[in-house]
Design a protein around this motif. Structure first.
Motif, PDB file in Angstrom:
ATOM      1  N   ILE A   1      40.463   8.243 -30.803  1.00 51.12           N
ATOM      2  CA  ILE A   1      41.512   7.679 -29.956  1.00 51.12           C
ATOM      3  C   ILE A   1      40.802   7.086 -28.739  1.00 51.12           C
ATOM      4  N   LEU A   2      40.992   5.812 -28.520  1.00 54.41           N
ATOM      5  CA  LEU A   2      40.356   5.104 -27.409  1.00 54.41           C
ATOM      6  C   LEU A   2      41.381   4.956 -26.292  1.00 54.41           C
TER       7      LEU A   2
ATOM      8  N   ALA B   1      46.525   3.743 -25.259  1.00 54.67           N
ATOM      9  CA  ALA B   1      45.381   4.019 -26.130  1.00 54.67           C
ATOM     10  C   ALA B   1      45.503   3.228 -27.425  1.00 54.67           C
ATOM     11  N   LEU B   2      44.398   3.171 -28.148  1.00 48.41           N
ATOM     12  CA  LEU B   2      44.397   2.700 -29.532  1.00 48.41           C
ATOM     13  C   LEU B   2      44.149   3.925 -30.401  1.00 48.41           C
ATOM     14  N   ASP B   3      44.980   4.103 -31.408  1.00 48.15           N
ATOM     15  CA  ASP B   3      44.868   5.251 -32.291  1.00 48.15           C
ATOM     16  C   ASP B   3      43.882   4.962 -33.418  1.00 48.15           C
ATOM     17  N   GLN B   4      43.014   5.927 -33.695  1.00 44.25           N
ATOM     18  CA  GLN B   4      42.050   5.847 -34.790  1.00 44.25           C
ATOM     19  C   GLN B   4      41.200   4.576 -34.715  1.00 44.25           C
ATOM     20  N   ALA B   5      40.661   4.312 -33.539  1.00 44.97           N
ATOM     21  CA  ALA B   5      39.855   3.116 -33.303  1.00 44.97           C
ATOM     22  C   ALA B   5      38.427   3.324 -33.822  1.00 44.97           C
ATOM     23  N   VAL B   6      37.860   2.270 -34.369  1.00 43.86           N
ATOM     24  CA  VAL B   6      36.487   2.267 -34.867  1.00 43.86           C
ATOM     25  C   VAL B   6      35.993   0.822 -34.838  1.00 43.86           C
TER      26      VAL B   6
END
Length: 151
Positions: free
Chosen positions: A29-30, A77-82
């Motif tokens: 999470i970013l 936030a951004l969820d499950q960021a990669v």
């Protein structure tokens, strides 16, 4: 006159890249406050312009295929960021630029093993140097070159 909002964008992008590279390939999470600092919403629950700009930089990177995520969590936030494949390849590739010191002289390291020297010539290493320098000019130039990088 410099466009401060553009300097903020480049700094935000640099921090986002560094954070996601540090956790790659794990999703995370970013959070916006990890990128541009904490923010207290006003009495109406609205975030500051600076905070919203940090969030927008995250969304922009996702829209332009540097980052993948499961979507935003509100505007926080951004969820499950990669990093996307493109983002990872750009950061892990060898830099096309010379490394310079604070006096703009090319750095020629002495007695460094070849393997370490090669790692120090990657785009992520250049980005780390730029952020560590806290020079908005160096951060701007580095991030600009990364966004123009052809994989």
């Amino acid at each position: 006159m410099t466009d401060i909002h553009i300097d903020d964008f480049y700094k935000d992008v640099a921090i986002i890249f560094l954070r996601l590279y540090a956790t790659f390939p794990r999703k995370t999470i970013l959070y916006v406050d990890e990128v541009c600092g904490a923010d207290e919403p006003d009495e109406f629950g609205l975030h500051s312009e600076r905070f919203l700009s940090g969030f927008s930089a995250m969304v922009w990177l996702a829209e332009h295929d540097y980052v993948k995520s499961d979507g935003p969590i509100k505007q926080e936030a951004l969820d499950q960021a990669v990093l996307s494949e493109q983002g990872f390849l750009i950061l892990s590739s060898r830099s096309e630029h010379d490394f310079v010191d604070d006096d703009q002289r090319t750095v020629v390291p002495r007695a460094i093993p070849r393997s370490i020297m090669e790692l120090s010539k990657t785009n992520i290493s250049l980005l780390r140097r730029a952020v560590k320098s806290q020079s908005s000019t160096m951060i701007r130039q580095t991030v600009h070159s990364l966004l123009n990088y052809k994989t």
